[in-house]
Design a protein around this motif. Sequence first.
Motif, short mmCIF file in Angstrom:
data_model
loop_
_atom_site.label_atom_id
_atom_site.label_comp_id
_atom_site.label_asym_id
_atom_site.label_seq_id
_atom_site.Cartn_x
_atom_site.Cartn_y
_atom_site.Cartn_z
N ARG A 89 0.86 -1.18 0.00
CA ARG A 89 0.00 0.00 0.00
C ARG A 89 0.90 1.23 0.00
O ARG A 89 2.02 1.19 0.55
N PRO A 90 0.45 2.34 -0.58
CA PRO A 90 1.31 3.53 -0.60
C PRO A 90 1.86 3.92 0.77
O PRO A 90 3.02 4.30 0.87
N ASP A 91 1.05 3.78 1.81
CA ASP A 91 1.53 4.15 3.15
C ASP A 91 2.65 3.26 3.65
O ASP A 91 3.39 3.64 4.56
N ASP A 92 2.80 2.07 3.05
CA ASP A 92 3.84 1.13 3.46
C ASP A 92 5.17 1.38 2.75
O ASP A 92 6.19 0.81 3.12
N PRO A 107 11.77 8.44 -0.52
CA PRO A 107 11.02 9.20 -1.50
C PRO A 107 10.29 8.34 -2.54
O PRO A 107 9.61 8.84 -3.40
N THR A 108 10.42 7.01 -2.41
CA THR A 108 9.80 6.12 -3.37
C THR A 108 8.29 6.32 -3.42
O THR A 108 7.69 6.29 -4.49
N ARG A 109 7.68 6.54 -2.27
CA ARG A 109 6.22 6.71 -2.23
C ARG A 109 5.77 7.85 -3.13
O ARG A 109 4.87 7.70 -3.95
N ASP A 110 6.41 9.02 -3.02
CA ASP A 110 6.02 10.16 -3.84
C ASP A 110 6.28 9.88 -5.32
O ASP A 110 5.48 10.27 -6.17
N ALA A 111 7.38 9.22 -5.61
CA ALA A 111 7.69 8.90 -7.01
C ALA A 111 6.61 8.01 -7.61
O ALA A 111 6.16 8.23 -8.73
N VAL A 112 6.17 7.00 -6.86
CA VAL A 112 5.14 6.09 -7.35
C VAL A 112 3.81 6.82 -7.50
O VAL A 112 3.11 6.68 -8.51
N LEU A 113 3.44 7.60 -6.52
CA LEU A 113 2.16 8.30 -6.56
C LEU A 113 2.10 9.36 -7.65
O LEU A 113 1.02 9.72 -8.12
#
Length: 153
Positions: free
Chosen positions: A3-6, A10-16
């Motif tokens: 899940r994005p929260d997991d 900075p990977t989360r922002d890149a994916v989103l």
Amino acid sequence: MARPDDIPQPTRDAVLNLPCPVFETTPFVAGPPLAQRRVAILSSAALIRRGDPPFPFGSGECRFVAADTPAADLLVSHVSINFDRSGWQRDINVIYPIDRLRDLAASGEIAGVAETHYTVMGSTDPAEMQQAVNQIEGQLRQERIDSILLSPV
């Protein structure tokens, strides 16, 4: 799947923030019924044969996997904290469903299984993959394959 929260920054922002294409609700190509199609697999697990060098991080390359490669000879070189590896360690068909395609061919649900399958690094920017796309397209045409089963990791 994570899940994005997991996913750590900075990977989360890149994916989103990745652009996501919008597709029409109808197929963009026509073709014969499934029972007349020969099918290849495209896995984003960065599969390698035991002893081969792993895919470099972010690599845009494609590697070919012969259909007769024993499952015990395949390893995953995709490096990511975002997925659980236990499923494919028990059953390679989770990421490379070769046995399921063989079952479909044996039952007549598909016409056949390709001699060559394909693997790429799943965490690669698609803009870096044009050469791989061209290689895959050329091999598909050479083998007269008319369908690909996408197996994302």
